[in-house]
Design a protein around this motif. Sequence first.
Motif, PDB file in Angstrom:
ATOM      1  N   ALA A  33     111.247  33.425  62.273  1.00 24.44           N
ATOM      2  CA  ALA A  33     111.453  31.431  61.803  1.00 24.44           C
ATOM      3  C   ALA A  33     111.096  31.220  60.689  1.00 24.44           C
ATOM      4  O   ALA A  33     111.550  30.865  59.990  1.00 24.44           O
ATOM      5  N   ALA A  34     110.242  31.818  59.815  1.00 23.68           N
ATOM      6  CA  ALA A  34     110.600  31.247  58.349  1.00 23.68           C
ATOM      7  C   ALA A  34     111.706  32.015  57.600  1.00 23.68           C
ATOM      8  O   ALA A  34     111.891  31.192  56.603  1.00 23.68           O
ATOM      9  N   THR A  35     112.029  32.489  57.255  1.00 25.89           N
ATOM     10  CA  THR A  35     112.769  33.509  57.301  1.00 25.89           C
ATOM     11  C   THR A  35     113.999  32.388  57.073  1.00 25.89           C
ATOM     12  O   THR A  35     115.251  32.614  57.026  1.00 25.89           O
ATOM     13  N   GLU A  36     114.448  32.322  58.395  1.00 29.16           N
ATOM     14  CA  GLU A  36     115.274  31.279  59.024  1.00 29.16           C
ATOM     15  C   GLU A  36     115.516  29.860  58.341  1.00 29.16           C
ATOM     16  O   GLU A  36     116.648  29.179  57.583  1.00 29.16           O
ATOM     17  N   ALA A  37     113.815  29.419  58.550  1.00 30.61           N
ATOM     18  CA  ALA A  37     113.558  28.245  57.233  1.00 30.61           C
ATOM     19  C   ALA A  37     114.507  28.144  56.005  1.00 30.61           C
ATOM     20  O   ALA A  37     114.838  27.335  55.536  1.00 30.61           O
ATOM     21  N   LEU A  38     113.971  29.604  55.631  1.00 33.68           N
ATOM     22  CA  LEU A  38     114.461  30.011  54.795  1.00 33.68           C
ATOM     23  C   LEU A  38     116.330  29.488  54.386  1.00 33.68           C
ATOM     24  O   LEU A  38     116.527  29.330  52.997  1.00 33.68           O
ATOM     25  N   TRP A  39     116.100  30.037  54.184  1.00 34.86           N
ATOM     26  CA  TRP A  39     117.896  30.485  54.725  1.00 34.86           C
ATOM     27  C   TRP A  39     118.851  29.130  54.862  1.00 34.86           C
ATOM     28  O   TRP A  39     119.639  29.345  54.505  1.00 34.86           O
ATOM     29  N   GLN A  51     112.638  21.618  56.222  1.00 35.08           N
ATOM     30  CA  GLN A  51     113.317  23.240  56.333  1.00 35.08           C
ATOM     31  C   GLN A  51     112.379  23.817  55.100  1.00 35.08           C
ATOM     32  O   GLN A  51     111.537  25.576  56.228  1.00 35.08           O
ATOM     33  N   LEU A  52     111.614  23.545  54.428  1.00 33.07           N
ATOM     34  CA  LEU A  52     110.525  24.616  53.374  1.00 33.07           C
ATOM     35  C   LEU A  52     108.903  24.323  54.324  1.00 33.07           C
ATOM     36  O   LEU A  52     108.611  25.100  53.664  1.00 33.07           O
ATOM     37  N   ASP A  53     108.748  22.898  54.419  1.00 31.36           N
ATOM     38  CA  ASP A  53     107.860  22.818  55.250  1.00 31.36           C
ATOM     39  C   ASP A  53     107.584  23.860  56.323  1.00 31.36           C
ATOM     40  O   ASP A  53     106.516  24.091  56.421  1.00 31.36           O
ATOM     41  N   ASN A  54     108.487  23.698  56.958  1.00 32.87           N
ATOM     42  CA  ASN A  54     108.728  24.908  58.688  1.00 32.87           C
ATOM     43  C   ASN A  54     108.173  25.693  57.843  1.00 32.87           C
ATOM     44  O   ASN A  54     107.511  26.494  58.984  1.00 32.87           O
ATOM     45  N   ALA A  55     108.864  26.551  57.194  1.00 32.82           N
ATOM     46  CA  ALA A  55     109.087  27.806  55.950  1.00 32.82           C
ATOM     47  C   ALA A  55     107.061  27.836  56.385  1.00 32.82           C
ATOM     48  O   ALA A  55     106.957  29.007  56.742  1.00 32.82           O
ATOM     49  N   ALA A  56     106.903  27.172  55.602  1.00 28.76           N
ATOM     50  CA  ALA A  56     105.383  27.061  54.991  1.00 28.76           C
ATOM     51  C   ALA A  56     104.479  27.019  56.239  1.00 28.76           C
ATOM     52  O   ALA A  56     103.611  28.478  56.731  1.00 28.76           O
TER      53      ALA A  56
END
Length: 168
Positions: A62-68, A40-45
Motif C-alpha cells: 500500500a505504501a509503494t502504491e501511494a508513492l507511485w 498520497q505521501l501522507d498515505n504512504a507515511a
Amino acid sequence: MSTTNQFQQAAHYARVIAAIARDRPVPPATLSSLHVIANQLDNAANFLDTDAPGPLSSLPIAATEALWLAELFAEDNPATRLPTDFTNYVLHRITGRPLPFPEPMFPLSDRLALQEVELTNRLQYLHDDTDMQVAHPDEWLRAVLSLWQKLLRLAEAVREDNSRSSHQ
C-alpha cells in the motif's frame, strides 16, 4: 539502523515532502495537484508507520502504491516542479535507490550554463551531506526540493533560450 527505524524515517521524509508540497506558493490549479500528491505521501507515511516490515524487509504494498501514485501525478503535472523519481528521497535509505539528479540541459547561453553548473553542484553537495540528511532531515529536504524547483525553472528557460533563432 534497524529496519523499523528505516521505515519510520521514510515515513517522516514522506510527511515532510507532503508539507513542502502543501506550503508551496503556486497558482490555484497547481495547488490542487500538490494537495493530491501530498495526500498520497501522507498515505504512504501512514502505511510505512503501521505496516511492520516483513521477513525480507519488503516495503508495504500500500505504501509503494501511494508513492507511485504521487510520482505519477507529479509527472502528469509538471507545474508542481517535483523532480522525476522524487519519491526516491523517501525510499533511499530502505532500498538504496539513487537520489534523483537532473539530466544535462545543454544550454547554449553561457549565463544559463553557469547557472546549471552552480545548481547541480549545490544539489550534489546536499546529496553527499549524509550528516545533514540524518541530523536535520526537514531542513535538508526543504533545501533539496528548493534547488529542484530552481533547476526545473532553469530547464524551462534553457529550452526556451535554446529554441531562439539566434542560436540556430
